[in-house]
Design a protein around this motif. Structure first.
Motif, PDB file in Angstrom:
ATOM      1  N   THR A  72      11.554 125.045  65.181  1.00 37.96           N
ATOM      2  CA  THR A  72      10.168 124.954  64.740  1.00 37.96           C
ATOM      3  C   THR A  72       9.416 123.937  65.599  1.00 37.96           C
ATOM      4  O   THR A  72      10.006 123.164  66.354  1.00 37.96           O
ATOM      5  N   GLU A  73       8.110 123.944  65.436  1.00 41.47           N
ATOM      6  CA  GLU A  73       7.299 122.879  66.011  1.00 41.47           C
ATOM      7  C   GLU A  73       7.584 121.572  65.255  1.00 41.47           C
ATOM      8  O   GLU A  73       7.994 121.595  64.094  1.00 41.47           O
ATOM      9  N   LEU A  75       6.760 118.807  62.831  1.00 40.29           N
ATOM     10  CA  LEU A  75       5.823 118.873  61.717  1.00 40.29           C
ATOM     11  C   LEU A  75       5.745 117.534  60.995  1.00 40.29           C
ATOM     12  O   LEU A  75       6.700 116.752  60.988  1.00 40.29           O
ATOM     13  N   GLY A 401       3.023 129.467  57.138  1.00 38.97           N
ATOM     14  CA  GLY A 401       2.777 129.091  58.525  1.00 38.97           C
ATOM     15  C   GLY A 401       2.613 130.309  59.386  1.00 38.97           C
ATOM     16  O   GLY A 401       2.106 131.341  58.946  1.00 38.97           O
ATOM     17  N   ASN A 417       5.957 127.818  63.238  1.00 37.20           N
ATOM     18  CA  ASN A 417       5.433 126.750  62.392  1.00 37.20           C
ATOM     19  C   ASN A 417       5.464 127.185  60.933  1.00 37.20           C
ATOM     20  O   ASN A 417       4.581 127.900  60.479  1.00 37.20           O
ATOM     21  N   ASN A 419       5.191 125.189  58.310  1.00 32.00           N
ATOM     22  CA  ASN A 419       4.392 124.292  57.455  1.00 32.00           C
ATOM     23  C   ASN A 419       5.149 123.853  56.209  1.00 32.00           C
ATOM     24  O   ASN A 419       4.596 123.817  55.104  1.00 32.00           O
TER      25      ASN A 419
END
Length: 549
Positions: A72-73, A75, A401, A417, A419
């Motif tokens: 993932t990115e 966060l 996300g 992403n 979230n």
């Protein structure tokens, strides 16, 4: 023969991906012996021996040879960490590397899908397809459980005293023991059911794809990464694929349909790089816009879990000790003799489906227990002292996300992403889950075995402290859904209709976990098998199983 693609092979259907959905579809669509199907799998054949040993997931999850090593990115709610969201990349897809848990969830999950305007997707409509895909071996209501499907579903046969004590402690807290959480009544505690038979993993490839590969009308191509769906106007006519970056592209044509079963991340990415998705994203990728569908890649959800670890008292034997030295040798010998062994267990042994707060009508949490523990900050490395682990996650996260291709090159990982914990309700439920874990790990029944909480530690008590621990230590459960959401044409975020055909397109269908409108209160594998069984009837023009019964 298509004049634009001279020499290209042509089939009735081209299926992109051989995971849970692709394997079921390949089997069902070729049953008549005449319908021709080509399956494109980006990874290699499932010959890696660790795939077939249940405990081998520790090896395969870290092996880029059989997995997509997605992350993932960074966060806010993961403390700036990039979370590994590994997915399977071999015959069987994630069913060849997952935790093998079979969990259908609650009937209300599917009734919610139907209430969103998806005709024929209520629990009563879907139950026959759950039954069709499974071969339940053990206790089960004959009206709700299947006995003849491709995936054997067995009970845990390796019982540890700590697991028994944990279950007894939960019962003491008022959580009932549930002998079959897949019966339609999920609430309670007990042992997981899993896709393991005679000590070996039974993936969707072993259960569905391999039995069909002897048919002359099925063609399976491995190391074939789809790089674009091909169109004439708005009709899908084929797929371009490559064996490796820089390799010469090849083309395969579909006379009837292209079926995308590439998984939640890859399905969204492939549609986008093929010109279907948010117009601004497709333009940024530099590919011609075929059809603007803003929902492609959005509605992305995953389960985010926090895990507590307790050190066991000296002399207590856990998985940590059984996985080393002479004891491991004995376990290997037992596995070779097809006797209960740690090599033939799923990562989580005990389930608890319960409520984050008292007074709720139905469980909103899944909790798991294992009589073993992993070292802090390390991936599947067992502690060097005896320990146990319990984890919890929210059934139906509200946080959503996205998945977005970074470029038109499918050899570049997309932006992922989820979230995690961005919705306030998700944080409240997560806190309720962590506090429930503490209660379950500190019962009188477990007290003779355990001596201290090592993660997060008893000093972590306040809500902000617990959420900080979740941010720094929480992780995915690899349950990725939603990037090609099913919904009516009036839903601006929907990607496919209730027959899983892509809105505004012809000859293009999506069949995998990406079509789920909302997260089921479960691991996603069983539901994905059901979706594929149902889609096979759509494609073959058969009456719904519920109506035919």
């Amino acid at each position: 023969m298509n004049a634009r693609y001279p020499g290209a092979d042509s089939f009735d259907y081209v299926i992109i991906g051989s995971g849970a959905a692709g394997s079921v579809l390949a089997n069902r669509l070729t049953e008549d012996g005449t319908t021709t199907v080509c399956v494109l799998e980006a990874g290699p054949p499932d010959r890696n021996p660790f795939i077939h040993i249940p405990a081998g997931f520790i090896k395969t999850l870290a092996d880029p040879g059989v997995t997509w090593q997605f992350k993932t990115e960074p966060l806010e709610m993961t403390g700036g960490r990039r979370i590994s969201t590994v997915q399977g990349r071999t015959l069987g897809g994630s069913s060849s590397v997952n935790g093998m848990i079979y969990n259908r969830g609650q009937p209300a999950d599917l009734d919610n899908w139907a209430q969103r305007g998806n005709r024929g997707w209520g629990y009563a409509d879907c139950l026959p397809y759950f039954r069709r895909s499974e071969r339940r071996i053990g206790l089960g209501d004959e009206a709700r459980r299947g006995r003849d499907g491709g995936i054997p579903v067995t009970d845990n046969d390796w019982i540890h005293p700590l697991s028994e004590a944990f279950i007894a402690g939960c019962v003491g807290l008022g959580i009932p023991r549930n002998p079959d959480y897949n019966s339609g009544d999920q609430a309670g505690v007990g042992y997981f059911q899993r896709a393991i038979l005679n000590g070996r993993r039974v993936s969707a490839a072993r259960g569905f794809l391999h039995p069909a590969m002897s048919r002359r009308n099925l063609n399976v191509r491995t190391n074939a990464r789809a790089s674009a769906i091909l169109f004439e106007g708005r009709r899908a006519i084929g797929v371009r694929y490559q064996a490796a970056r820089g390799a010469a592209p090849r083309t395969v044509l579909a006379r009837r349909e292209v079926i995308v079963s590439a998984g939640t991340v890859n399905t969204a990415r492939l549609l986008q790089v093929s010109g279907i998705g948010p117009a601004e994203l497709v333009e940024r990728l530099g590919v011609p816009l075929v059809h603007a569908l803003p929902g492609v890649g959005s509605n992305f959800r995953d389960h985010y879990a926090s895990r507590f670890v307790m050190r066991a008292k000296p002399g207590v034997t856990t998985l940590n000790e059984l996985s080393r030295g002479l004891r491991l040798g004995r376990e290997i010998a037992r596995w070779g003799l097809k006797r209960p062994s740690i090599l033939a267990t799923s990562p989580s042994h005990v389930h608890v489906f319960w409520k984050s707060f008292e007074g709720m009508d139905a469980p909103d949490l899944q909790c798991v227990f294992t009589p073993g523990s992993y070292a802090e900050g390390k991936v599947y490395v067992l502690d060097n002292y005896p320990g146990v682990t319990a984890g919890a996650w929210q059934h139906r996260p509200e946080s959503t996300g996205w998945v977005r291709a970074r470029s038109a090159d499918v050899f570049e990982d997309p932006e992922i992403n989820p979230n995690y914990l961005s919705a306030p309700m998700d944080r409240q439920v997560h806190l309720g889950g962590m506090r429930l874990l503490r209660r379950m790990l500190n019962t009188p029944e477990l007290a003779p075995y355990l001596e201290a909480e090592t993660l997060p530690g008893r000093e972590v008590q306040r809500d902000d402290e617990l959420l900080d621990f979740a941010k720094r230590n929480g992780s995915t459960t690899y349950h990725l859904i939603g990037t090609a959401r099913m919904g009516p044409a009036t839903d601006p975020g929907a990607v496919v209709d209730d027959r899983l055909l892509v809105h505004g397109m012809q000859g293009l269908r999506v069949v995998d976990a990406s079509i789920m409108p909302n997260m089921p209160s479960a691991n996603t594998y069983a539901t994905t098998l059901m979706i594929a069984e149902k889609a096979a009837d759509f494609i073959r023009g058969r009456m719904p199983a519920a109506d035919a019964a």
